[in-house]
Design a protein around this motif. Sequence first.
Motif, PDB file in Angstrom:
ATOM      1  N   ASN A   7     -58.739  40.244-107.146  1.00  0.00           N
ATOM      2  CA  ASN A   7     -59.059  39.960-105.753  1.00  0.00           C
ATOM      3  C   ASN A   7     -59.274  41.237-104.958  1.00  0.00           C
ATOM      4  O   ASN A   7     -60.034  41.260-104.001  1.00  0.00           O
ATOM      5  CB  ASN A   7     -57.926  39.140-105.109  1.00  0.00           C
ATOM      6  CG  ASN A   7     -57.923  37.696-105.599  1.00  0.00           C
ATOM      7  OD1 ASN A   7     -58.942  37.222-106.090  1.00  0.00           O
ATOM      8  ND2 ASN A   7     -56.781  37.026-105.476  1.00  0.00           N
ATOM      9  N   THR A   8     -58.574  42.315-105.353  1.00  0.00           N
ATOM     10  CA  THR A   8     -58.769  43.565-104.620  1.00  0.00           C
ATOM     11  C   THR A   8     -60.009  44.297-105.099  1.00  0.00           C
ATOM     12  O   THR A   8     -60.647  45.015-104.346  1.00  0.00           O
ATOM     13  CB  THR A   8     -57.531  44.469-104.783  1.00  0.00           C
ATOM     14  OG1 THR A   8     -57.294  44.692-106.179  1.00  0.00           O
ATOM     15  CG2 THR A   8     -56.313  43.823-104.146  1.00  0.00           C
ATOM     16  N   THR A   9     -60.396  44.082-106.368  1.00  0.00           N
ATOM     17  CA  THR A   9     -61.569  44.766-106.904  1.00  0.00           C
ATOM     18  C   THR A   9     -62.858  44.183-106.348  1.00  0.00           C
ATOM     19  O   THR A   9     -63.772  44.903-105.970  1.00  0.00           O
ATOM     20  CB  THR A   9     -61.575  44.676-108.442  1.00  0.00           C
ATOM     21  OG1 THR A   9     -60.392  45.279-108.936  1.00  0.00           O
ATOM     22  CG2 THR A   9     -62.785  45.381-109.006  1.00  0.00           C
ATOM     23  N   LYS A  10     -62.926  42.869-106.284  1.00  0.00           N
ATOM     24  CA  LYS A  10     -64.174  42.233-105.869  1.00  0.00           C
ATOM     25  C   LYS A  10     -64.577  42.583-104.442  1.00  0.00           C
ATOM     26  O   LYS A  10     -65.710  42.988-104.206  1.00  0.00           O
ATOM     27  CB  LYS A  10     -64.065  40.720-106.052  1.00  0.00           C
ATOM     28  CG  LYS A  10     -64.126  40.295-107.513  1.00  0.00           C
ATOM     29  CD  LYS A  10     -64.178  38.784-107.642  1.00  0.00           C
ATOM     30  CE  LYS A  10     -64.324  38.385-109.113  1.00  0.00           C
ATOM     31  NZ  LYS A  10     -64.386  36.917-109.277  1.00  0.00           N
ATOM     32  N   PRO A  11     -63.674  42.473-103.445  1.00  0.00           N
ATOM     33  CA  PRO A  11     -64.084  42.880-102.107  1.00  0.00           C
ATOM     34  C   PRO A  11     -64.497  44.336-102.040  1.00  0.00           C
ATOM     35  O   PRO A  11     -65.404  44.697-101.307  1.00  0.00           O
ATOM     36  CB  PRO A  11     -62.818  42.609-101.269  1.00  0.00           C
ATOM     37  CG  PRO A  11     -62.080  41.569-102.019  1.00  0.00           C
ATOM     38  CD  PRO A  11     -62.337  41.876-103.463  1.00  0.00           C
ATOM     39  N   ALA A  12     -63.838  45.201-102.804  1.00  0.00           N
ATOM     40  CA  ALA A  12     -64.199  46.614-102.801  1.00  0.00           C
ATOM     41  C   ALA A  12     -65.627  46.806-103.300  1.00  0.00           C
ATOM     42  O   ALA A  12     -66.400  47.594-102.737  1.00  0.00           O
ATOM     43  CB  ALA A  12     -63.218  47.405-103.665  1.00  0.00           C
ATOM     44  N   MET A  13     -66.007  46.085-104.365  1.00  0.00           N
ATOM     45  CA  MET A  13     -67.367  46.188-104.880  1.00  0.00           C
ATOM     46  C   MET A  13     -68.362  45.621-103.870  1.00  0.00           C
ATOM     47  O   MET A  13     -69.439  46.202-103.644  1.00  0.00           O
ATOM     48  CB  MET A  13     -67.487  45.442-106.214  1.00  0.00           C
ATOM     49  CG  MET A  13     -68.866  45.556-106.845  1.00  0.00           C
ATOM     50  SD  MET A  13     -68.985  44.651-108.407  1.00  0.00           S
ATOM     51  CE  MET A  13     -67.818  45.570-109.417  1.00  0.00           C
ATOM     52  N   ARG A  14     -68.002  44.516-103.251  1.00  0.00           N
ATOM     53  CA  ARG A  14     -68.865  43.903-102.251  1.00  0.00           C
ATOM     54  C   ARG A  14     -69.078  44.861-101.077  1.00  0.00           C
ATOM     55  O   ARG A  14     -70.205  45.042-100.610  1.00  0.00           O
ATOM     56  CB  ARG A  14     -68.228  42.598-101.772  1.00  0.00           C
ATOM     57  CG  ARG A  14     -69.039  41.806-100.754  1.00  0.00           C
ATOM     58  CD  ARG A  14     -68.302  40.504-100.446  1.00  0.00           C
ATOM     59  NE  ARG A  14     -69.044  39.675 -99.521  1.00  0.00           N
ATOM     60  CZ  ARG A  14     -68.958  39.771 -98.206  1.00  0.00           C
ATOM     61  NH1 ARG A  14     -68.166  40.691 -97.659  1.00  0.00           N
ATOM     62  NH2 ARG A  14     -69.660  38.967 -97.427  1.00  0.00           N
ATOM     63  N   ASP A  15     -68.000  45.463-100.612  1.00  0.00           N
ATOM     64  CA  ASP A  15     -68.109  46.410 -99.502  1.00  0.00           C
ATOM     65  C   ASP A  15     -68.938  47.631 -99.893  1.00  0.00           C
ATOM     66  O   ASP A  15     -69.686  48.179 -99.069  1.00  0.00           O
ATOM     67  CB  ASP A  15     -66.712  46.856 -99.053  1.00  0.00           C
ATOM     68  CG  ASP A  15     -65.943  45.734 -98.365  1.00  0.00           C
ATOM     69  OD1 ASP A  15     -66.576  44.733 -97.991  1.00  0.00           O
ATOM     70  OD2 ASP A  15     -64.720  45.866 -98.218  1.00  0.00           O
ATOM     71  N   SER A  16     -68.816  48.050-101.138  1.00  0.00           N
ATOM     72  CA  SER A  16     -69.600  49.196-101.609  1.00  0.00           C
ATOM     73  C   SER A  16     -71.090  48.887-101.601  1.00  0.00           C
ATOM     74  O   SER A  16     -71.916  49.732-101.243  1.00  0.00           O
ATOM     75  CB  SER A  16     -69.161  49.591-103.023  1.00  0.00           C
ATOM     76  OG  SER A  16     -67.842  50.069-103.040  1.00  0.00           O
ATOM     77  N   LEU A  17     -71.433  47.680-101.985  1.00  0.00           N
ATOM     78  CA  LEU A  17     -72.842  47.267-101.976  1.00  0.00           C
ATOM     79  C   LEU A  17     -73.382  47.214-100.549  1.00  0.00           C
ATOM     80  O   LEU A  17     -74.506  47.647-100.284  1.00  0.00           O
ATOM     81  CB  LEU A  17     -72.987  45.898-102.646  1.00  0.00           C
ATOM     82  CG  LEU A  17     -72.835  45.894-104.167  1.00  0.00           C
ATOM     83  CD1 LEU A  17     -72.625  44.470-104.692  1.00  0.00           C
ATOM     84  CD2 LEU A  17     -74.064  46.515-104.826  1.00  0.00           C
ATOM     85  N   ILE A  18     -72.584  46.690 -99.629  1.00  0.00           N
ATOM     86  CA  ILE A  18     -73.010  46.630 -98.228  1.00  0.00           C
ATOM     87  C   ILE A  18     -73.206  48.034 -97.670  1.00  0.00           C
ATOM     88  O   ILE A  18     -74.220  48.335 -97.020  1.00  0.00           O
ATOM     89  CB  ILE A  18     -71.977  45.859 -97.378  1.00  0.00           C
ATOM     90  CG1 ILE A  18     -71.892  44.398 -97.824  1.00  0.00           C
ATOM     91  CG2 ILE A  18     -72.338  45.932 -95.895  1.00  0.00           C
ATOM     92  CD1 ILE A  18     -70.714  43.643 -97.233  1.00  0.00           C
ATOM     93  N   ALA A  19     -72.240  48.914 -97.951  1.00  0.00           N
ATOM     94  CA  ALA A  19     -72.328  50.300 -97.450  1.00  0.00           C
ATOM     95  C   ALA A  19     -73.541  51.018 -98.034  1.00  0.00           C
ATOM     96  O   ALA A  19     -74.270  51.721 -97.311  1.00  0.00           O
ATOM     97  CB  ALA A  19     -71.039  51.050 -97.796  1.00  0.00           C
ATOM     98  N   ALA A  20     -73.787  50.828 -99.327  1.00  0.00           N
ATOM     99  CA  ALA A  20     -74.938  51.472 -99.966  1.00  0.00           C
ATOM    100  C   ALA A  20     -76.243  50.940 -99.389  1.00  0.00           C
ATOM    101  O   ALA A  20     -77.183  51.709 -99.119  1.00  0.00           O
ATOM    102  CB  ALA A  20     -74.893  51.227-101.477  1.00  0.00           C
ATOM    103  N   ALA A  21     -76.300  49.634 -99.188  1.00  0.00           N
ATOM    104  CA  ALA A  21     -77.519  49.020 -98.644  1.00  0.00           C
ATOM    105  C   ALA A  21     -77.842  49.586 -97.269  1.00  0.00           C
ATOM    106  O   ALA A  21     -78.979  50.008 -96.994  1.00  0.00           O
ATOM    107  CB  ALA A  21     -77.352  47.500 -98.575  1.00  0.00           C
TER     108      ALA A  21
END
Length: 236
Positions: A7-21
Amino acid sequence: MGTASSNTTKPAMRDSLIAAAFQLFLERGYEQTTVDDIVTLAGVGRRSFFRYFPSKEDVVFPDHEQCLADMTRFLAASADSDDPVVRVCDAARLVMRMYAENPTFSVQRYRLTREVAGLRTYELSVVWRYEKTLGDYLRTRWADRRDGTLRANVVAAAVVAAHNHALRHWLRSGGEGDALAEVDGALEFVRSTWTAGGQATEAPAEEAEDVVVVITKRSTPMWRVVREVESSLGEG
């Protein structure tokens, strides 16, 4: 323990994608940025991107699905004693809180949508879903009114318009000031207009009384006016 780690990994990856975008959107432009560019910068694969976002447009509006779900639950939890107009105004505040939680991101998204026609169209579809959710709730609450459907549609549109007026004002200021205070003022205008005591109220259909308009000369005797009224009502 494994579930917690996931649960902690998935939001981190999601946030990383948003930040990169958004980094790429600001540097290169939205149209010039591809999904491949985003996942490369984020250091993940394409499958990871589409696990969270069905399309590139969705990464621009990553929080609306959750906010819409929260709004739906909030309205469903309404009690019969709750004022319907107050309830939908409170539901609209959930959306403003979502924007206010991250002013920098909200302002960046606002500026991006002003530049890209396709994103404006996408944003309108999101707004329509909010309005429909509010309208569905109000139609249920006012099902016994003769004007229930009309009232529900108009009030839902008014709440959305008031919310968006305050939101745009706050976003144009660069996210400065109190966003919730902005929307409170706008929604109070809607509430005072449409709740009990407001100028747009109407009695329920079963309590509505007939209204007869009689056009007559000023010199007509009162007894004749009364007789015309009774005749119009079928009481003569």
